[in-house]
Write an enzyme that holds these catalytic residues in place. Structure first.
Site, short mmCIF file in Angstrom:
data_model
loop_
_atom_site.label_atom_id
_atom_site.label_comp_id
_atom_site.label_asym_id
_atom_site.label_seq_id
_atom_site.Cartn_x
_atom_site.Cartn_y
_atom_site.Cartn_z
N HIS A 241 0.87 -1.18 0.00
CA HIS A 241 0.00 0.00 0.00
C HIS A 241 0.91 1.23 0.00
O HIS A 241 2.01 1.17 0.56
CB HIS A 241 -0.82 0.12 1.29
N ASP B 154 2.25 1.94 3.40
CA ASP B 154 3.25 0.99 3.94
C ASP B 154 4.65 1.47 3.62
O ASP B 154 5.57 1.28 4.40
CB ASP B 154 3.12 -0.40 3.31
N GLU C 177 -10.84 -6.45 -4.28
CA GLU C 177 -10.72 -7.49 -3.25
C GLU C 177 -11.98 -7.53 -2.40
O GLU C 177 -12.20 -6.65 -1.56
CB GLU C 177 -9.49 -7.21 -2.38
N GLU D 196 -9.42 -13.12 -0.98
CA GLU D 196 -8.68 -13.42 0.25
C GLU D 196 -9.41 -14.51 1.03
O GLU D 196 -10.62 -14.44 1.23
CB GLU D 196 -8.52 -12.15 1.09
N HIS E 204 -11.53 -13.49 4.02
CA HIS E 204 -12.69 -12.68 3.63
C HIS E 204 -13.82 -13.61 3.15
O HIS E 204 -15.00 -13.32 3.37
CB HIS E 204 -12.32 -11.70 2.51
N ASP F 160 -5.13 -13.71 -1.98
CA ASP F 160 -4.47 -13.36 -0.73
C ASP F 160 -4.58 -14.56 0.19
O ASP F 160 -5.68 -14.99 0.54
CB ASP F 160 -5.14 -12.14 -0.08
N ASP G 272 -11.10 -10.61 11.26
CA ASP G 272 -10.04 -10.94 10.31
C ASP G 272 -8.70 -11.08 11.04
O ASP G 272 -7.99 -10.10 11.23
CB ASP G 272 -9.97 -9.79 9.29
N ASP H 86 -1.04 -12.19 2.66
CA ASP H 86 -1.65 -11.05 3.34
C ASP H 86 -1.94 -11.50 4.77
O ASP H 86 -3.09 -11.57 5.21
CB ASP H 86 -2.94 -10.66 2.61
C1 XUL Z 1 -7.66 -6.09 4.44
C2 XUL Z 1 -6.85 -6.61 3.31
C3 XUL Z 1 -5.96 -5.65 2.61
C4 XUL Z 1 -6.03 -5.79 1.12
C5 XUL Z 1 -5.33 -4.67 0.40
O1 XUL Z 1 -8.47 -7.05 5.03
O2 XUL Z 1 -6.90 -7.77 3.01
O3 XUL Z 1 -4.65 -5.86 3.00
O4 XUL Z 1 -5.43 -6.98 0.72
O5 XUL Z 1 -5.77 -3.42 0.79
CO CO Z 2 -6.07 -8.88 1.43
#
Ligand code: XUL
Ligand code: CO
Length: 439
Positions: free
Chosen positions: A102, A105, A233, A269, A272, A297, A308, A340
């Site tokens: 990001h 980051d 995402e 992800e 998620h 992810d 999460d 991630d």
């Molecule tokens: C948050 C998440 C983020 C995204 C990118 O839950 O997964 O790290 O991957 O913004």
């Molecule tokens: Co993510």
């Protein structure tokens, strides 16, 4: 060359199953050719800058436990550079092909938008220089449009158009940098694109704003000739009570609504998926069926907790089936497997970070090898094919392809003697078969 908390660790090597070393790959033999190409090209592993370099171990009940030197440095730009030095040491140790970041980051927020963009530009130069002497490439870049208080009511979906404009400007610069660093994808995670209460929310307005934002991003990608994929995402909730990018199917609906279904894919992800009430493989199979599979992810949640936790993956069966669906979908293309995931707050030693990645890499590699074995074996695919074999007849095909109207189907069916018989779904047999393959 400056020293970092990771400098002293040797590069992790593939040593095979017999290895006695804790920090060796037992299954991830990057050059091993499977299904026609090296494992490294199938898996395209990435280290996440966010979780591995920017997280400090704090949780809602306790402060930082990972006190990295760059977190204690009062000079934000010097800290960002030493964080980058540590990041590239970590990439060197893990010997994985990609990283992800990001904007926040890699570069600190400044006092104004201009300052923040300048910081990003300067750290972009620094990253470009690092990348010129390291082999790690960029899987994706993204903008953090959720942490700062200005985004508390959303970025693209904020009731305040100034926040929309700020977010659009930030996304533009992050895409520019992603392109400049040769990124294969650009990700949009809508952390605050949703609502906490409908009482203060005009949903139709917010959805249109989101559609406008996505369209602007896609148009800009073409304008600058960025060859990477744009990825959304999905996540159902957290931080908001409801996010507009709830799951893959919801994202598909959104994309269709704004005519973007051929221009955007998804970054799925694992946790998620779980938060949305799905399995990881369900989300991958949905994306594959809808032509949206982009990237993954890799993390896990804790089924006992409703939030999460972003733990490194360790569920072999789930990841094997996830890899199976990836292979069936024709692979990840420009996407990859991004960790991630973050170490637990008690795992504050730099070495813990390496253990976490080594275990996760090996788990994914082993799962992929088993999934490839299931593909090569062919019996599972054959069982599935047989279940649908009735659709191959000319009669069934004319129904399937839309050559018959409803009343034509009705008259043909009424004139026939058909009387469908229940058939076993063979779930237990399939579970046993796959269980044997996995063991
Ligand atoms: C948050 C998440 C983020 C995204 C990118 O839950 O997964 O790290 O991957 O913004
Ligand atoms: Co993510």
């Amino acid at each position: 060359m400056s020293q970092s908390i990771f400098s002293a660790f040797p590069t992790v090597k593939y040593e095979g199953e017999e290895s006695q070393s804790e920090l060796a790959y037992r299954y991830y033999d990057a050059d091993k050719v499977v299904l026609g190409k090296p494992l490294s090209e199938h898996l395209r592993f990435a280290v996440a800058y966010w979780h591995s370099l920017a997280m400090n171990g704090s949780d809602p009940f306790g402060g930082p436990t990972l006190q990295r030197p760059w977190m204690l440095d009062g000079d934000a730009m010097r800290a960002a550079r030493s964080k980058a030095d540590a990041a590239f040491d970590l990439f060197r140790i893990l010997d994985l092909p990609f990283f992800t970041f990001h904007d926040r980051d890699v570069a600190p927020e400044g006092d104004s938008l201009k300052d923040s963009l300048k910081n990003l530009q300067m750290m972009g130069d620094y990253l470009a220089e690092k990348m010129s002497t390291h082999k790690t490439k960029l899987l994706w870049g993204t903008a953090n449009l959720f942490s700062h208080p200005r985004f508390m009511a959303g970025a693209a979906t904020n009731p305040d158009p100034e926040v929309f404009a700020w977010s659009a400007t930030t996304a533009k610069h992050c895409m520019d940098l992603t392109k400049r660093l040769g990124g294969a994808n650009y990700v949009l995670w809508g952390g605050r694109e949703g609502y906490e209460t409908l009482l203060n929310t005009n949903m139709a307005q917010e959805l249109d704003q989101l559609g406008r934002f996505l369209t602007l991003v896609v148009d800009y990608k073409h304008k600058i000739g960025f060859e990477g994929q744009i990825l959304i995402e999905p996540k159902p909730k957290e931080p908001t009570a409801h996010q507009y990018d709830f799951d893959v199917a919801t994202v598909f609906g959104l994309l269709k609504r704004f005519d973007l279904q051929d221009k955007v894919k998804v970054n799925i992800e694992a946790n998620h998926a779980l938060l949305a009430g799905h399995s990881f493989e369900h989300e991958i199979a949905t994306a594959a069926a809808l032509g949206l599979l982009g990237s993954l992810d890799m993390n896990r949640g804790d089924p006992l907790l409703g939030w999460d936790t972003d733990q490194f993956p360790n569920d072999f069966r789930a990841i094997t089936m996830a890899m199976y669906h990836v292979i069936q979908a024709g692979g990840l293309g420009k996407g990859g497997l991004n960790f991630d995931a973050k170490v637990r707050r008690q795992s504050f030693e730099p070495e813990d970070m390496i253990h976490a990645h080594v275990g996760a890499v090996d788990l994914c590699a082993r799962a992929f090898l088993v999934a490839a074995k299931i593909v090569e074996d062919g019996r599972y695919a054959q069982m599935l094919k047989e279940r649908y074999s009735g659709w191959q007849t000319a009669q069934a095909q004319s129904m399937f392809k839309g050559e018959l109207t409803l009343d034509e189907i009705a008259s043909a069916t009424e004139a026939s003697e058909i009387n469908p018989k229940p058939r076993s779904g063979k779930q237990e047999q399939l579970e046993n078969f796959l269980g044997r393959m996995i063991l």
